[in-house]
Design a protein around this motif. Structure first.
Motif, PDB file in Angstrom:
ATOM      1  N   GLY A   1       0.824  -1.209   0.000  1.00  0.00           N
ATOM      2  CA  GLY A   1       0.000   0.000   0.000  1.00  0.00           C
ATOM      3  C   GLY A   1       0.852   1.251   0.000  1.00  0.00           C
ATOM      4  O   GLY A   1       0.582   2.219  -0.720  1.00  0.00           O
ATOM      5  N   ARG A   2       1.892   1.213   0.827  1.00  0.00           N
ATOM      6  CA  ARG A   2       2.825   2.341   0.868  1.00  0.00           C
ATOM      7  C   ARG A   2       3.519   2.503  -0.486  1.00  0.00           C
ATOM      8  O   ARG A   2       3.738   3.618  -0.955  1.00  0.00           O
ATOM      9  CB  ARG A   2       3.849   2.088   1.970  1.00  0.00           C
ATOM     10  CG  ARG A   2       5.082   2.978   1.954  1.00  0.00           C
ATOM     11  CD  ARG A   2       4.842   4.341   2.559  1.00  0.00           C
ATOM     12  NE  ARG A   2       5.981   5.220   2.427  1.00  0.00           N
ATOM     13  CZ  ARG A   2       6.303   6.166   3.292  1.00  0.00           C
ATOM     14  NH1 ARG A   2       5.561   6.335   4.370  1.00  0.00           N
ATOM     15  NH2 ARG A   2       7.334   6.939   3.104  1.00  0.00           N
ATOM     16  N   ARG A   3       3.847   1.392  -1.112  1.00  0.00           N
ATOM     17  CA  ARG A   3       4.526   1.417  -2.402  1.00  0.00           C
ATOM     18  C   ARG A   3       3.680   2.127  -3.466  1.00  0.00           C
ATOM     19  O   ARG A   3       4.214   2.826  -4.324  1.00  0.00           O
ATOM     20  CB  ARG A   3       4.816  -0.018  -2.836  1.00  0.00           C
ATOM     21  CG  ARG A   3       5.498  -0.162  -4.186  1.00  0.00           C
ATOM     22  CD  ARG A   3       6.891   0.400  -4.177  1.00  0.00           C
ATOM     23  NE  ARG A   3       7.576   0.106  -5.423  1.00  0.00           N
ATOM     24  CZ  ARG A   3       8.701   0.703  -5.810  1.00  0.00           C
ATOM     25  NH1 ARG A   3       9.253   1.611  -5.027  1.00  0.00           N
ATOM     26  NH2 ARG A   3       9.268   0.385  -6.952  1.00  0.00           N
ATOM     27  N   GLY A   4       2.354   1.979  -3.368  1.00  0.00           N
ATOM     28  CA  GLY A   4       1.468   2.652  -4.316  1.00  0.00           C
ATOM     29  C   GLY A   4       1.604   4.159  -4.243  1.00  0.00           C
ATOM     30  O   GLY A   4       1.651   4.849  -5.270  1.00  0.00           O
ATOM     31  N   HIS A   5       1.684   4.688  -3.013  1.00  0.00           N
ATOM     32  CA  HIS A   5       1.892   6.127  -2.836  1.00  0.00           C
ATOM     33  C   HIS A   5       3.260   6.536  -3.382  1.00  0.00           C
ATOM     34  O   HIS A   5       3.391   7.566  -4.057  1.00  0.00           O
ATOM     35  CB  HIS A   5       1.815   6.499  -1.349  1.00  0.00           C
ATOM     36  CG  HIS A   5       0.464   6.320  -0.735  1.00  0.00           C
ATOM     37  ND1 HIS A   5      -0.611   7.137  -1.029  1.00  0.00           N
ATOM     38  CD2 HIS A   5       0.007   5.414   0.168  1.00  0.00           C
ATOM     39  CE1 HIS A   5      -1.666   6.746  -0.334  1.00  0.00           C
ATOM     40  NE2 HIS A   5      -1.310   5.698   0.405  1.00  0.00           N
ATOM     41  N   GLU A   6       4.267   5.748  -3.090  1.00  0.00           N
ATOM     42  CA  GLU A   6       5.626   6.099  -3.490  1.00  0.00           C
ATOM     43  C   GLU A   6       5.800   6.115  -5.003  1.00  0.00           C
ATOM     44  O   GLU A   6       6.581   6.905  -5.540  1.00  0.00           O
ATOM     45  CB  GLU A   6       6.620   5.116  -2.856  1.00  0.00           C
ATOM     46  CG  GLU A   6       6.750   5.283  -1.344  1.00  0.00           C
ATOM     47  CD  GLU A   6       7.681   4.266  -0.724  1.00  0.00           C
ATOM     48  OE1 GLU A   6       7.989   3.258  -1.404  1.00  0.00           O
ATOM     49  OE2 GLU A   6       8.103   4.478   0.429  1.00  0.00           O
ATOM     50  N   LEU A   7       5.066   5.259  -5.702  1.00  0.00           N
ATOM     51  CA  LEU A   7       5.155   5.250  -7.158  1.00  0.00           C
ATOM     52  C   LEU A   7       4.617   6.547  -7.746  1.00  0.00           C
ATOM     53  O   LEU A   7       5.154   7.064  -8.738  1.00  0.00           O
ATOM     54  CB  LEU A   7       4.382   4.052  -7.725  1.00  0.00           C
ATOM     55  CG  LEU A   7       5.029   2.680  -7.505  1.00  0.00           C
ATOM     56  CD1 LEU A   7       4.099   1.562  -7.980  1.00  0.00           C
ATOM     57  CD2 LEU A   7       6.383   2.589  -8.222  1.00  0.00           C
ATOM     58  N   LEU A   8       3.578   7.089  -7.135  1.00  0.00           N
ATOM     59  CA  LEU A   8       3.060   8.383  -7.588  1.00  0.00           C
ATOM     60  C   LEU A   8       4.081   9.489  -7.350  1.00  0.00           C
ATOM     61  O   LEU A   8       4.313  10.345  -8.219  1.00  0.00           O
ATOM     62  CB  LEU A   8       1.750   8.709  -6.855  1.00  0.00           C
ATOM     63  CG  LEU A   8       0.541   7.822  -7.174  1.00  0.00           C
ATOM     64  CD1 LEU A   8      -0.639   8.198  -6.290  1.00  0.00           C
ATOM     65  CD2 LEU A   8       0.158   7.938  -8.642  1.00  0.00           C
ATOM     66  N   LEU A   9       4.715   9.475  -6.175  1.00  0.00           N
ATOM     67  CA  LEU A   9       5.733  10.478  -5.867  1.00  0.00           C
ATOM     68  C   LEU A   9       6.913  10.350  -6.829  1.00  0.00           C
ATOM     69  O   LEU A   9       7.460  11.356  -7.305  1.00  0.00           O
ATOM     70  CB  LEU A   9       6.227  10.317  -4.425  1.00  0.00           C
ATOM     71  CG  LEU A   9       5.184  10.351  -3.305  1.00  0.00           C
ATOM     72  CD1 LEU A   9       5.876  10.375  -1.948  1.00  0.00           C
ATOM     73  CD2 LEU A   9       4.264  11.525  -3.434  1.00  0.00           C
ATOM     74  N   ARG A  10       7.288   9.138  -7.109  1.00  0.00           N
ATOM     75  CA  ARG A  10       8.425   8.911  -8.005  1.00  0.00           C
ATOM     76  C   ARG A  10       8.144   9.450  -9.407  1.00  0.00           C
ATOM     77  O   ARG A  10       9.007  10.079 -10.021  1.00  0.00           O
ATOM     78  CB  ARG A  10       8.735   7.414  -8.060  1.00  0.00           C
ATOM     79  CG  ARG A  10       9.902   7.067  -8.989  1.00  0.00           C
ATOM     80  CD  ARG A  10      10.183   5.567  -8.972  1.00  0.00           C
ATOM     81  NE  ARG A  10      11.203   5.211  -9.932  1.00  0.00           N
ATOM     82  CZ  ARG A  10      11.630   3.960 -10.152  1.00  0.00           C
ATOM     83  NH1 ARG A  10      11.097   2.970  -9.442  1.00  0.00           N
ATOM     84  NH2 ARG A  10      12.558   3.722 -11.035  1.00  0.00           N
ATOM     85  N   ALA A  11       6.932   9.202  -9.911  1.00  0.00           N
ATOM     86  CA  ALA A  11       6.570   9.698 -11.245  1.00  0.00           C
ATOM     87  C   ALA A  11       6.623  11.225 -11.293  1.00  0.00           C
ATOM     88  O   ALA A  11       7.104  11.811 -12.271  1.00  0.00           O
ATOM     89  CB  ALA A  11       5.176   9.198 -11.621  1.00  0.00           C
ATOM     90  N   LEU A  12       6.163  11.875 -10.232  1.00  0.00           N
ATOM     91  CA  LEU A  12       6.206  13.336 -10.181  1.00  0.00           C
ATOM     92  C   LEU A  12       7.641  13.848 -10.185  1.00  0.00           C
ATOM     93  O   LEU A  12       7.988  14.785 -10.917  1.00  0.00           O
ATOM     94  CB  LEU A  12       5.469  13.838  -8.933  1.00  0.00           C
ATOM     95  CG  LEU A  12       5.503  15.350  -8.696  1.00  0.00           C
ATOM     96  CD1 LEU A  12       4.795  16.099  -9.807  1.00  0.00           C
ATOM     97  CD2 LEU A  12       4.879  15.692  -7.339  1.00  0.00           C
ATOM     98  N   LEU A  13       8.491  13.230  -9.368  1.00  0.00           N
ATOM     99  CA  LEU A  13       9.884  13.665  -9.278  1.00  0.00           C
ATOM    100  C   LEU A  13      10.646  13.423 -10.578  1.00  0.00           C
ATOM    101  O   LEU A  13      11.492  14.230 -10.981  1.00  0.00           O
ATOM    102  CB  LEU A  13      10.573  12.942  -8.123  1.00  0.00           C
ATOM    103  CG  LEU A  13      10.079  13.307  -6.715  1.00  0.00           C
ATOM    104  CD1 LEU A  13      10.634  12.334  -5.700  1.00  0.00           C
ATOM    105  CD2 LEU A  13      10.464  14.736  -6.362  1.00  0.00           C
ATOM    106  N   GLU A  14      10.359  12.313 -11.245  1.00  0.00           N
ATOM    107  CA  GLU A  14      11.085  11.982 -12.469  1.00  0.00           C
ATOM    108  C   GLU A  14      10.599  12.788 -13.665  1.00  0.00           C
ATOM    109  O   GLU A  14      11.400  13.221 -14.502  1.00  0.00           O
ATOM    110  CB  GLU A  14      10.940  10.484 -12.772  1.00  0.00           C
ATOM    111  CG  GLU A  14      11.705   9.586 -11.802  1.00  0.00           C
ATOM    112  CD  GLU A  14      11.558   8.116 -12.156  1.00  0.00           C
ATOM    113  OE1 GLU A  14      10.663   7.784 -12.980  1.00  0.00           O
ATOM    114  OE2 GLU A  14      12.329   7.299 -11.605  1.00  0.00           O
ATOM    115  N   GLN A  15       9.302  13.010 -13.760  1.00  0.00           N
ATOM    116  CA  GLN A  15       8.738  13.657 -14.942  1.00  0.00           C
ATOM    117  C   GLN A  15       8.546  15.163 -14.771  1.00  0.00           C
ATOM    118  O   GLN A  15       8.605  15.914 -15.754  1.00  0.00           O
ATOM    119  CB  GLN A  15       7.398  13.008 -15.289  1.00  0.00           C
ATOM    120  CG  GLN A  15       7.504  11.521 -15.608  1.00  0.00           C
ATOM    121  CD  GLN A  15       6.141  10.864 -15.721  1.00  0.00           C
ATOM    122  OE1 GLN A  15       5.109  11.526 -15.792  1.00  0.00           O
ATOM    123  NE2 GLN A  15       6.124   9.529 -15.732  1.00  0.00           N
ATOM    124  N   GLY A  16       8.283  15.605 -13.547  1.00  0.00           N
ATOM    125  CA  GLY A  16       8.058  17.020 -13.305  1.00  0.00           C
ATOM    126  C   GLY A  16       6.809  17.551 -13.970  1.00  0.00           C
ATOM    127  O   GLY A  16       6.706  18.746 -14.253  1.00  0.00           O
TER     128      GLY A  16
END
Length: 508
Positions: free
Chosen positions: A24-39
């Protein structure tokens, strides 16, 4: 928690349950990662728990939130009130450094990351809204007027001999005062009347440039979003003139992001000529509290120069507000709001025309204005000079205002010399002096427009019920004005409990 902490948790809770929690935590982190990588703004909006997790992660990167932090400087992010700290998600240090609002702050990696991400996400939204070739932008914690001033002050260093700003007239004080505050002399170009519309006098602009000398002109200061019957400036023609005479061009795009037509004008102006920067408000376009603007442009180095002109650090609140909003909406949610606004503009236009016909008035023909409409008040004006301002008073006491309609209708009325930006009822012959400049016919964008009129704007966030209630109350006020049964003093009791019950029926 990190992987080690999850592993340690398995000694206390069944491993299968812990692994489920980790996923469940990983689901949140994937969203954060996409934001940081793509901007870029996520296509679908985030839920509040993800946004709050993200902001918490940013906040604990700032020194004021370090465990055991020992601050001995004059600015250590100390906040006396816990309520204030929570209001800002403990992001206390603000953005920028003393010499550059876009610079990374050593004590505040989280706040700096917030700033960079906000500018990147906003840039993505501006591109999706229609200005595809924009290269850079930044959020500045000042409203549109002061942000325009910052642009003019940056140009001062590039054109030290310049003292004039060419300005096609628009009767709005802050954009006029932005030039005065920067220390320049506005050269007012009166609009030309084409049908009902007030449009840019291109010939007068070019003639004035030749008279003053291009080297003595700081820039052309044009406008997109405006109250009808004025319509957006002819940006393509102005951009070509600026390119031909090598004169900078600054566009006041105050609430134009929500209009595909305004954004198209900026894109086309940059394609065929010269636009150095365009400025837009955060609150008018993104439904956040007043206090921020976006300065954007097509030359990355020039936008960076503007950001470096800002003295000192700045509040992170406007950046935080717009980032939270865009993450909540997602790109698809924001596009849906733009679509609904355009649909409500068509609905407001058709219904206001019907009401105008009933009262023997006319919806002014302003097809080049994509946000604001104007209905004549010629009969009121002819019958009684005071009736126009009285109508404004009636609407105000019936709560026809930006406050009662959230982000919906703007109807500005005048009582004596004061102008309240609430509904907009514009009488003829108003004279206003602003910084020693006298404007005849102030608020109508012309010395002598042909009739008094009422404005209504379809702005982002407007709902059908807003339009319906507005038209119902306007109809009542127009009837009362013509009968002469209601004076300005009597309107304080106009919106009775019965009226409110009737309005609730409209809403349902």
């Amino acid at each position: 928690m990190n992987a080690e902490n999850f592993a340690s948790s398995e000694r206390l809770v069944t491993a299968a349950y812990v692994r489920q929690g980790a996923q469940g935590r990983r689901g949140h982190e994937l969203l954060l990662r996409a934001l940081l990588e793509q901007g870029k703004c996520p296509e679908d909006g985030w839920d509040e728990s993800t946004i709050e997790l993200f902001l918490h992660e940013l906040a604990i990167m700032d020194s004021n939130n370090f465990l055991g932090n020992c601050g001995v400087g004059e600015r250590e992010g100390r906040v006396a009130s816990g309520l204030v700290a929570r209001r800002h998600y403990r992001l206390i240090h603000g953005i920028g450094r003393s010499g550059d609002i876009s610079a990374v702050q050593p004590k505040a990696a989280g706040s700096s990351l917030l700033n960079k991400l906000t500018n990147s996400v906003v840039l993505d939204i501006i591109k999706q809204a229609g200005v595809r070739t924009v290269t850079n932008c930044f959020v500045v914690p000042m409203a549109t007027g002061m942000s325009l001033t910052l642009c003019f002050l940056t140009l001062r260093h590039k054109r030290p001999k310049a003292k004039y700003i060419i300005w096609p007239r628009i009767d709005q004080k802050s954009c006029f005062k932005s030039m005065i505050t920067a220390g320049f002399e506005p050269v007012v170009i009166e609009n030309v009347l084409e049908g009902d519309e007030l449009r840019t006098d291109i010939e007068a602009v070019e003639a004035k440039i030749k008279t003053l000398g291009a080297e003595n002109i700081l820039c052309v200061h044009s406008t997109t979003s405006c109250f009808a019957p004025r319509v957006p400036d002819r940006l393509e023609e102005l951009a070509k003139i600026c390119a031909n005479y090598d004169i900078p061009h600054i566009v006041n795009n105050a609430y134009g992001v929500q209009s595909s037509k305004c954004m198209h004008l900026i894109q086309q102006g940059a394609r065929v000529g010269r636009i150095d920067a365009f400025v837009q408000s955060l609150d008018k376009n993104f439904m956040v509290p007043v206090g921020g603007a976006i300065i954007a442009g097509f030359n990355e180095s020039f936008i960076q120069e503007i950001s470096k002109m800002y003295p000192g650090r700045a509040s992170a609140s406007p950046s935080l507000d717009v980032l939270i909003t865009l993450l909540s909406l997602g790109a698809s949610g924001y596009k849906q709001l733009l679509k609904e606004r355009k649909e409500m503009f068509s609905y407001l236009s058709s219904e206001l025309k019907k009401l105008a016909d009933i009262h023997n008035e006319r919806l002014l023909d302003t097809p080049h204005n994509p946000i604001s409409l104007a209905m004549s008040l010629k009969n009121l004006d002819e019958n009684n000079d005071a009736a126009v301002t009285q109508l404004g008073s009636m609407l105000f006491t019936r709560q026809v205002s930006g406050a009662s309609f959230c982000c919906g209708l703007n109807v500005i009325f005048c009582i004596s010399a004061d102008c309240f930006h609430i509904g907009r009822v514009v009488p003829r012959g108003s004279v206003q002096t602003v910084n020693n400049y006298t404007f005849k016919g102030f608020m109508s964008h012309a010395n002598d427009y042909s009739c008094a009129y009422l404005n209504a704007a379809s702005a982002i966030g407007i709902k059908k019920q807003d339009v319906d209630i507005f038209l119902k109350r306007l109809d009542k006020c127009l009837k009362a004005s013509r009968k002469g049964k209601e004076s300005v003093n009597e309107t304080c009791t106009a919106n009775t409990g019965t009226d409110q019950l009737e309005d609730q029926k409209v809403q349902t």
